[in-house]
Enzyme design. Structure first.
Site, PDB file in Angstrom:
ATOM      1  N   GLY A  46      -7.824   6.206  -2.929  1.00 35.62           N
ATOM      2  CA  GLY A  46      -7.472   5.248  -1.880  1.00 35.62           C
ATOM      3  C   GLY A  46      -7.263   3.876  -2.488  1.00 35.62           C
ATOM      4  O   GLY A  46      -7.637   3.617  -3.640  1.00 35.62           O
ATOM      5  N   GLN A  51      -7.337  -5.252  -2.311  1.00 34.43           N
ATOM      6  CA  GLN A  51      -7.709  -5.041  -3.714  1.00 34.43           C
ATOM      7  C   GLN A  51      -6.618  -5.475  -4.690  1.00 34.43           C
ATOM      8  O   GLN A  51      -6.885  -5.653  -5.873  1.00 34.43           O
ATOM      9  CB  GLN A  51      -8.043  -3.556  -3.959  1.00 34.43           C
ATOM     10  N   CYS A  91     -15.408   2.758  -6.484  1.00 37.18           N
ATOM     11  CA  CYS A  91     -14.428   1.776  -6.020  1.00 37.18           C
ATOM     12  C   CYS A  91     -13.634   1.288  -7.230  1.00 37.18           C
ATOM     13  O   CYS A  91     -14.222   0.952  -8.258  1.00 37.18           O
ATOM     14  CB  CYS A  91     -15.150   0.602  -5.355  1.00 37.18           C
ATOM     15  N   LEU A  92     -12.317   1.237  -7.092  1.00 37.66           N
ATOM     16  CA  LEU A  92     -11.480   0.783  -8.206  1.00 37.66           C
ATOM     17  C   LEU A  92     -11.738  -0.685  -8.519  1.00 37.66           C
ATOM     18  O   LEU A  92     -11.418  -1.145  -9.614  1.00 37.66           O
ATOM     19  CB  LEU A  92     -10.003   1.032  -7.876  1.00 37.66           C
ATOM     20  N   HIS A 133     -14.133   3.320   3.963  1.00 39.67           N
ATOM     21  CA  HIS A 133     -14.227   2.482   2.756  1.00 39.67           C
ATOM     22  C   HIS A 133     -13.040   1.516   2.699  1.00 39.67           C
ATOM     23  O   HIS A 133     -13.207   0.322   2.410  1.00 39.67           O
ATOM     24  CB  HIS A 133     -14.255   3.413   1.533  1.00 39.67           C
ATOM     25  N   GLU A 134     -11.825   2.024   2.988  1.00 41.56           N
ATOM     26  CA  GLU A 134     -10.623   1.167   2.879  1.00 41.56           C
ATOM     27  C   GLU A 134     -10.559   0.153   4.028  1.00 41.56           C
ATOM     28  O   GLU A 134     -10.142  -0.997   3.804  1.00 41.56           O
ATOM     29  CB  GLU A 134      -9.355   2.030   2.832  1.00 41.56           C
ATOM     30  N   HIS A 137     -12.601  -2.704   3.116  1.00 47.43           N
ATOM     31  CA  HIS A 137     -11.907  -3.648   2.219  1.00 47.43           C
ATOM     32  C   HIS A 137     -11.061  -4.633   3.024  1.00 47.43           C
ATOM     33  O   HIS A 137     -11.040  -5.837   2.729  1.00 47.43           O
ATOM     34  CB  HIS A 137     -10.982  -2.904   1.248  1.00 47.43           C
TER      35      HIS A 137
HETATM   36  O1  K1U Z   1     -10.871   1.783  -2.512  1.00 48.45           O
HETATM   37  C1  K1U Z   1     -11.041   2.118  -3.669  1.00 48.45           C
HETATM   38  O2  K1U Z   1     -11.527   1.369  -4.481  1.00 48.45           O
HETATM   39  C2  K1U Z   1     -10.644   3.518  -4.086  1.00 48.45           C
HETATM   40  C3  K1U Z   1     -11.847   4.456  -4.163  1.00 48.45           C
HETATM   41  C4  K1U Z   1     -11.925   5.214  -2.861  1.00 48.45           C
HETATM   42  C5  K1U Z   1     -13.188   5.963  -2.560  1.00 48.45           C
HETATM   43  C6  K1U Z   1     -13.790   6.798  -3.475  1.00 48.45           C
HETATM   44  C7  K1U Z   1     -14.946   7.498  -3.158  1.00 48.45           C
HETATM   45  C8  K1U Z   1     -15.497   7.361  -1.908  1.00 48.45           C
HETATM   46  C9  K1U Z   1     -14.919   6.498  -1.020  1.00 48.45           C
HETATM   47  C10 K1U Z   1     -13.754   5.818  -1.332  1.00 48.45           C
HETATM   48  C11 K1U Z   1     -11.618   5.393  -5.351  1.00 48.45           C
HETATM   49  O3  K1U Z   1     -10.666   6.098  -5.396  1.00 48.45           O
HETATM   50  S1  K1U Z   1     -12.804   5.384  -6.617  1.00 48.45           S
HETATM   51  C12 K1U Z   1     -12.205   6.647  -7.739  1.00 48.45           C
HETATM   52  C13 K1U Z   1     -12.411   8.037  -7.239  1.00 48.45           C
HETATM   53  O4  K1U Z   1     -13.151   8.268  -6.311  1.00 48.45           O
HETATM   54  C14 K1U Z   1     -11.708   9.172  -7.873  1.00 48.45           C
HETATM   55  C15 K1U Z   1     -10.979   9.013  -9.010  1.00 48.45           C
HETATM   56  C16 K1U Z   1     -10.328  10.097  -9.580  1.00 48.45           C
HETATM   57  C17 K1U Z   1     -10.407  11.344  -9.018  1.00 48.45           C
HETATM   58  C18 K1U Z   1     -11.148  11.509  -7.879  1.00 48.45           C
HETATM   59  C19 K1U Z   1     -11.792  10.440  -7.300  1.00 48.45           C
HETATM   60 ZN    ZN Z   2     -12.936   0.305  -2.952  1.00 55.50          ZN
END
Ligand code: K1U
Ligand code: ZN
Length: 167
Positions: A46, A51, A91-92, A133-134, A137
């Protein structure tokens, strides 16, 4: 399309509340396409416009295994939240940090699609978590804001140390 730089926690710009999109135009379509490319490249499941330092209410999500089910939400709002689930989130904008957060198990989200049509979606499990989560943000909330002050302090120190090592 273009890859966009992702803001890192605790950047104060992550606290801004995003403005609603009044009309879908080429700028919004390009923003959504660039956000999708940035999310897939990261990789993540996401990304919210906040972000990438664009303070408009735009979210992209793809929780599919094959990364071929892109969802674009414009002006998403949570209409109904039911049940609860506690799961590990990342979270990225907070790289390398994962922790448990309590969320609703099922949500109903109202949003506009890229054609400007009003839509309703029911989601559960990981998709429901990611939508919450989004939307957080877009409201200036990062998942670590759901954690204790002690944990937030430790995360800030860890990220500051990482930044010194990579500088
Ligand atoms: O919003 C963001 O920062 C993105 C975030 C979203 C998220 C992840 C987990 C739970 C709730 C919301 C991410 O994508 S973090 C990276 C991640 O979860 C992932 C990366 C590669 C493969 C699978 C998952
Ligand atoms: Zn996030």
């Amino acid at each position: 399309m273009a890859l966009l730089p992702i803001l890192r926690f605790p950047d104060p710009r992550l606290k801004k509340v995003a403005q609603a999109v009044a009309q879908i135009d080429d700028n919004i379509r390009k923003l959504a396409a660039d956000m999708a490319e940035t999310m897939y490249e990261a990789p993540g499941i996401g990304l919210a416009a906040t972000q990438v330092d664009v303070h408009r209410r735009v979210v992209v999500i793809d929780v599919s295994e094959e990364k071929n089910q892109l969802l674009v939400f414009i002006n998403p709002t949570l209409f109904r939240c039911e049940g609860e689930q506690i799961g590990e989130e990342g979270c990225l904008s907070v790289p390398g940090i994962y922790d448990k957060v309590e969320r609703a198990e099922r949500v109903t989200v109202h949003y506009m699609d890229l054609e400007g049509k009003q839509q309703t979606m029911e989601a559960e499990g990981l998709l429901a978590v990611c939508i919450q989560h989004e939307i957080d943000h877009l409201n200036g909330i990062v998942f670590v804001d759901h954690l204790s002050q002690l944990k937030q302090g430790r995360i800030k120190s860890k990220l500051a140390k990482q930044a010194r090592v990579t500088a």
